[in-house]
Motif scaffolding. Structure first.
Motif, PDB file in Angstrom:
ATOM      1  N   TRP A  59       0.567  -1.215   0.023  1.00 25.09           N
ATOM      2  CA  TRP A  59       0.072   0.101  -0.488  1.00 25.09           C
ATOM      3  C   TRP A  59       0.953   1.070  -0.056  1.00 25.09           C
ATOM      4  CZ3 TRP A  59      -5.216   0.470  -0.633  1.00 25.09           C
ATOM      5  CH2 TRP A  59      -5.709   0.040  -0.404  1.00 25.09           C
ATOM      6  N   ARG A  60       0.875   2.634  -1.072  1.00 22.51           N
ATOM      7  CA  ARG A  60       1.250   3.542  -0.160  1.00 22.51           C
ATOM      8  C   ARG A  60       0.264   4.650  -0.723  1.00 22.51           C
ATOM      9  NH1 ARG A  60       3.897   4.081  -6.599  1.00 22.51           N
ATOM     10  NH2 ARG A  60       5.076   5.664  -5.493  1.00 22.51           N
ATOM     11  N   LYS A  85       7.641   6.908   2.126  1.00 21.13           N
ATOM     12  CA  LYS A  85       8.384   6.485   0.612  1.00 21.13           C
ATOM     13  C   LYS A  85       9.021   4.813   0.983  1.00 21.13           C
ATOM     14  CE  LYS A  85       8.797  10.614  -2.339  1.00 21.13           C
ATOM     15  NZ  LYS A  85       9.526  11.683  -3.388  1.00 21.13           N
ATOM     16  N   ASN A  86       9.245   5.632   2.682  1.00 17.66           N
ATOM     17  CA  ASN A  86      10.219   4.556   2.919  1.00 17.66           C
ATOM     18  C   ASN A  86       9.245   2.991   3.406  1.00 17.66           C
ATOM     19  OD1 ASN A  86      12.400   5.807   1.923  1.00 17.66           O
ATOM     20  ND2 ASN A  86      12.986   6.968   3.529  1.00 17.66           N
ATOM     21  N   ASP A  87       8.350   3.156   4.232  1.00 19.22           N
ATOM     22  CA  ASP A  87       7.977   2.777   4.694  1.00 19.22           C
ATOM     23  C   ASP A  87       6.874   1.415   3.778  1.00 19.22           C
ATOM     24  OD1 ASP A  87       8.515   3.343   7.097  1.00 19.22           O
ATOM     25  OD2 ASP A  87       6.341   5.028   7.281  1.00 19.22           O
ATOM     26  N   ASN A  88       6.852   0.160   3.983  1.00 17.52           N
ATOM     27  CA  ASN A  88       5.972  -0.588   3.589  1.00 17.52           C
ATOM     28  C   ASN A  88       4.557  -1.200   4.276  1.00 17.52           C
ATOM     29  OD1 ASN A  88       5.766  -2.438   1.295  1.00 17.52           O
ATOM     30  ND2 ASN A  88       7.144  -4.483   2.160  1.00 17.52           N
TER      31      ASN A  88
END
Length: 300
Positions: free
Chosen positions: A152-153, A166-169
């Motif tokens: 998910w973004r 941005k750097n989290d998944n």
């Protein structure tokens, strides 16, 4: 934080100079576990001391019916009790005993120090506050069909040009929201199952099949001297029936076991959907006149 599972601490000094700090749940008042799967989570929270049972004593919760002589509004006068007809509800306990008489409720729970604490503790991760998420998108394996896998973004704009974190998944996206905003958020998220579950409509009417019915309510929190309220309210909470203004009243101070520490009671009053519709305004900025009129009518 917490949204509809939120609470606050009322801190004030009384006329004698004594300081009081009392908890008030102004949204969700209690919860029940009606599936075995959710009950397992609740049992773990109880063991961890996050939540506990409430309304265990006979007559602690019930339904309140207005008599022919008046409405169910609060009154500290000696005649106020004549306006109430309390019908206790039976509540399950660990021993499967029933308290009070009348209709029943499953076991009831409340967070030990305010409902908001449950949301904070269950999160179990870094919490980012005051961040507007305007859109979301699912990418990767399973994003279009099975709804499993993928990433998910989240974005701060509808065009998805300004990505947040941005750097989290993110493997999961929990939409703790409802109504048009939630539907709009998931409209272009490439998650059709989630989007289809967010069909909603506003209004006090009866819900339609497969559509989430969203009903506005006013929540009023007020501190009252115990000597005044205990004369007319010998229970902790009640669902108010057949009243045009009020649908619920709860003594937070007794519910949260704080009555020994204060001579005040902090009450939560919830309105009916019809009353809220009459005074419908943007919840982010309630006009002072509306606030005054709603408070006056709900206190009666």
């Amino acid at each position: 934080p917490g949204g509809r599972c939120s609470s606050r601490t009322l801190e004030f000094t009384d006329p004698t100079g004594k300081f009081h700090s009392l908890t008030a749940d102004h949204a969700v008042q209690f919860f029940t576990a009606q599936t075995p799967r959710f009950q397992k989570y609740v049992d773990d929270w109880v063991k961890a001391g996050i939540v506990r049972q409430c309304f265990e004593s006979p007559g602690a919760i019930g339904s309140l019916h207005p008599s022919s002589s008046g409405s169910a509004h609060l009154s500290s006068s000696s005649s106020g009790s004549a306006h109430w007809k309390f019908k206790p509800l039976k509540v399950e306990t660990n021993d499967d005993e029933k308290g009070g008489g009348g209709e029943g409720l499953p076991m009831c729970y409340v967070a030990t120090d305010g409902m908001q604490r449950l949301a904070e503790r269950v999160a179990g991760a870094r919490v980012v506050k005051d961040t507007w998420v305007a859109s979301a998108r699912r990418e990767g394996k399973g994003s279009e069909s099975s709804e499993s896998g993928g990433r998910w973004r989240v974005f701060g704009d509808a065009r998805q040009a300004r990505e947040l974190n941005k750097n989290d998944n993110f493997e999961y996206l929990v939409v703790a929201h409802c109504g048009k905003c939630a539907e709009r958020l998931m409209r272009n998220a490439k998650s059709p199952l989630a989007h289809s579950a967010l069909k909603a409509r506003f209004g006090p009417g009866k819900p339609s099949e497969n559509v989430l019915q969203i009903r506005s309510l006013y929540s009023l929190v007020v501190a009252v001297e115990a000597s005044a309220i205990d004369r007319i309210m010998n229970f902790q909470a009640a669902f108010i029936k057949d009243d045009p203004i009020l649908s619920w009243v709860c003594d937070n101070t007794r519910k949260h076991l704080q009555e020994k520490d204060s001579k005040y009671r902090v009450l939560t009053l919830l309105s009916t959907p019809e009353f809220a519709k009459k005074f419908k305004v943007p919840q982010e900025a309630i006009p002072s006149d509306t606030r005054k009129n709603v408070t006056r009518d709900m206190l009666g």
